[in-house]
Design a protein around this motif. Structure first.
Motif, PDB file in Angstrom:
ATOM      1  N   THR A  77       0.788  -7.648  -2.863  1.00 57.55           N
ATOM      2  CA  THR A  77       1.535  -6.684  -1.780  1.00 57.55           C
ATOM      3  C   THR A  77       1.671  -5.550  -2.558  1.00 57.55           C
ATOM      4  OG1 THR A  77       2.577  -8.641  -0.647  1.00 57.55           O
ATOM      5  CG2 THR A  77       3.635  -6.649  -0.228  1.00 57.55           C
ATOM      6  N   ARG A  78       1.286  -4.276  -2.092  1.00 54.51           N
ATOM      7  CA  ARG A  78       1.083  -3.127  -2.769  1.00 54.51           C
ATOM      8  C   ARG A  78       2.642  -2.568  -2.634  1.00 54.51           C
ATOM      9  NH1 ARG A  78      -3.009   0.715  -3.974  1.00 54.51           N
ATOM     10  NH2 ARG A  78      -2.036   2.967  -4.260  1.00 54.51           N
ATOM     11  N   ALA A  79       3.248  -2.831  -1.633  1.00 51.05           N
ATOM     12  CA  ALA A  79       4.578  -2.317  -1.461  1.00 51.05           C
ATOM     13  C   ALA A  79       5.757  -2.671  -2.540  1.00 51.05           C
ATOM     14  CB  ALA A  79       5.145  -2.731  -0.142  1.00 51.05           C
ATOM     15  N   SER A  80       5.620  -3.844  -3.062  1.00 47.97           N
ATOM     16  CA  SER A  80       6.234  -4.296  -4.301  1.00 47.97           C
ATOM     17  C   SER A  80       6.349  -3.527  -5.406  1.00 47.97           C
ATOM     18  CB  SER A  80       5.915  -5.773  -4.413  1.00 47.97           C
ATOM     19  OG  SER A  80       6.033  -6.636  -3.418  1.00 47.97           O
ATOM     20  N   ILE A  81       5.206  -2.796  -5.628  1.00 46.36           N
ATOM     21  CA  ILE A  81       4.983  -1.984  -6.825  1.00 46.36           C
ATOM     22  C   ILE A  81       4.914  -0.418  -6.515  1.00 46.36           C
ATOM     23  CG2 ILE A  81       4.260  -3.794  -8.428  1.00 46.36           C
ATOM     24  CD1 ILE A  81       1.320  -3.016  -7.929  1.00 46.36           C
ATOM     25  N   SER A  82       4.958  -0.091  -5.237  1.00 51.49           N
ATOM     26  CA  SER A  82       4.629   1.364  -4.784  1.00 51.49           C
ATOM     27  C   SER A  82       5.657   2.201  -5.605  1.00 51.49           C
ATOM     28  CB  SER A  82       4.927   1.443  -3.417  1.00 51.49           C
ATOM     29  OG  SER A  82       6.170   1.054  -2.901  1.00 51.49           O
ATOM     30  N   SER A  83       6.866   1.858  -5.869  1.00 46.74           N
ATOM     31  CA  SER A  83       7.858   2.707  -6.519  1.00 46.74           C
ATOM     32  C   SER A  83       7.268   3.234  -7.883  1.00 46.74           C
ATOM     33  CB  SER A  83       9.134   2.148  -6.705  1.00 46.74           C
ATOM     34  OG  SER A  83       9.242   1.202  -7.435  1.00 46.74           O
ATOM     35  N   TYR A  84       6.294   2.380  -8.466  1.00 44.81           N
ATOM     36  CA  TYR A  84       5.770   3.004  -9.927  1.00 44.81           C
ATOM     37  C   TYR A  84       4.303   3.714  -9.682  1.00 44.81           C
ATOM     38  CZ  TYR A  84       9.158  -0.714 -11.588  1.00 44.81           C
ATOM     39  OH  TYR A  84      10.202  -1.348 -11.767  1.00 44.81           O
ATOM     40  N   ALA A  85       4.124   4.073  -8.451  1.00 48.01           N
ATOM     41  CA  ALA A  85       2.663   4.674  -8.117  1.00 48.01           C
ATOM     42  C   ALA A  85       2.773   5.916  -8.882  1.00 48.01           C
ATOM     43  CB  ALA A  85       2.566   4.903  -6.848  1.00 48.01           C
ATOM     44  N   ASN A  86       3.803   6.591  -9.112  1.00 45.51           N
ATOM     45  CA  ASN A  86       3.495   8.038  -9.985  1.00 45.51           C
ATOM     46  C   ASN A  86       3.371   7.816 -11.503  1.00 45.51           C
ATOM     47  OD1 ASN A  86       3.731   9.507  -7.729  1.00 45.51           O
ATOM     48  ND2 ASN A  86       5.808   9.586  -7.812  1.00 45.51           N
ATOM     49  N   ASP A  87       3.593   6.640 -11.702  1.00 49.09           N
ATOM     50  CA  ASP A  87       3.547   6.132 -13.403  1.00 49.09           C
ATOM     51  C   ASP A  87       2.498   5.297 -13.876  1.00 49.09           C
ATOM     52  OD1 ASP A  87       6.138   7.428 -13.562  1.00 49.09           O
ATOM     53  OD2 ASP A  87       7.007   5.602 -12.846  1.00 49.09           O
ATOM     54  N   VAL A  88       1.622   4.503 -12.672  1.00 43.57           N
ATOM     55  CA  VAL A  88       0.913   3.813 -13.103  1.00 43.57           C
ATOM     56  C   VAL A  88       0.009   3.651 -12.095  1.00 43.57           C
ATOM     57  CG1 VAL A  88       1.988   1.877 -12.451  1.00 43.57           C
ATOM     58  CG2 VAL A  88      -0.119   1.441 -14.474  1.00 43.57           C
ATOM     59  N   ASP A  89      -1.640   3.478 -12.202  1.00 44.23           N
ATOM     60  CA  ASP A  89      -2.246   3.105 -11.150  1.00 44.23           C
ATOM     61  C   ASP A  89      -2.073   1.775 -10.559  1.00 44.23           C
ATOM     62  OD1 ASP A  89      -4.663   3.230  -9.492  1.00 44.23           O
ATOM     63  OD2 ASP A  89      -5.853   2.186 -10.811  1.00 44.23           O
TER      64      ASP A  89
END
Length: 260
Positions: A35-47
């Motif tokens: 579920t991409r939404a679970s880690i979306s808050s880190y999208a600016n820091d890691v692929d």
């Protein structure tokens, strides 16, 4: 520089990501979760990705997912002959699909997303199938300041069992103590120094030597008085069981028979 792909988005995965991100010797190449939404808050820091087919190449793939998901996820990985490890305390290393090189990277600690963890104080239990990968796991642990411990699956599962007693069961006793305090409008925080001192004491002596209390003293009057104070049958049963266990440990005859 050790390149890592992290799989999972729970408490363990989150803390591992934070620890790795602060290391100069580790690069988190990618973070996967179904579920991409679970880690979306880190999208600016890691692929980030929710597609297994999009996983990048890395030195090691760390599966920090639920125990029940480990075998299936390792089977679903769309590549072979790469180094894949899980972070579970109870799942056997051989539950991982052997189409890849396999191992275990188990941080022995309790993790909550809101609690900060000093990874330099976290023991890392490691296990590998191919000896050639042992040094990589040692280096990975040391890169975040952890001490690696090479152990077998049986030893790790036994450690996890012991951890359930000293952590999960102990926390349940805290909850019961909290509930007992609430029934008489007593602040549970009054017990915090006692809890801290108890934890500190067993770092200086064995739990056997550290034991105190009415059961250890065989103080029958206090035990009887406290049993009358208990309002719930469940709490009474636990009190009697633990009192009996302490007495047995210290060779004191017990009035209570614990059924198995």
């Amino acid at each position: 520089m050790i390149s890592v792909v992290l799989l999972g988005a729970g408490n363990v995965a989150t803390h591992i990501y934070k620890a790795f991100s602060n290391s100069e010797n580790i690069s988190v190449t990618q973070w996967y979760n179904r579920t991409r939404a679970s880690i979306s808050s880190y999208a600016n820091d890691v692929d980030i990705t929710d597609q297994l087919e999009a996983l990048k190449e890395a030195d090691i793939y760390i599966m920090a997912v639920s125990d029940d998901s480990i075998a299936q996820l390792s089977s679903d990985l769309p590549f072979t002959d790469r180094f894949v490890v899980h972070t579970s305390g109870s799942v056997a290393m051989h539950d991982l699909d052997k189409k890849n090189k396999i191992g275990v990277f188990y941080p022995l600690q309790t993790f909550s997303k809101t609690a900060e963890i000093d990874f330099t104080e976290v023991p890392i239990c490691i296990e590998v199938y191919e000896k050639e990968n042992l040094q990589l796991l040692k280096d990975l642990a040391k890169a975040v300041g952890c001490k690696p411990h090479k152990i077998t699956t049986e030893q790790r599962q036994t450690l996890h069992l012991a951890a359930v007693f000293v952590n999960n069961f102990t926390n349940q006793l805290y909850r019961i103590g909290h509930e007992i305090c609430e029934t008489k409008n007593i602040e549970f925080q009054i017990l915090h120094p006692l809890i801290a001192e108890t934890a500190k004491k067993i770092q200086q002596m064995s739990p056997y030597m550290a034991q105190t209390g009415p059961a250890k003293r065989n103080d029958k009057k206090t035990i009887k008085r406290q049993l009358k104070l208990i309002e719930k049958d469940e709490h009474e049963a636990i009190y009697k069981m633990l009192t009996s266990s302490i007495k047995k440990t210290h060779n004191i005859s017990s009035d209570y028979k614990v059924k198995r």
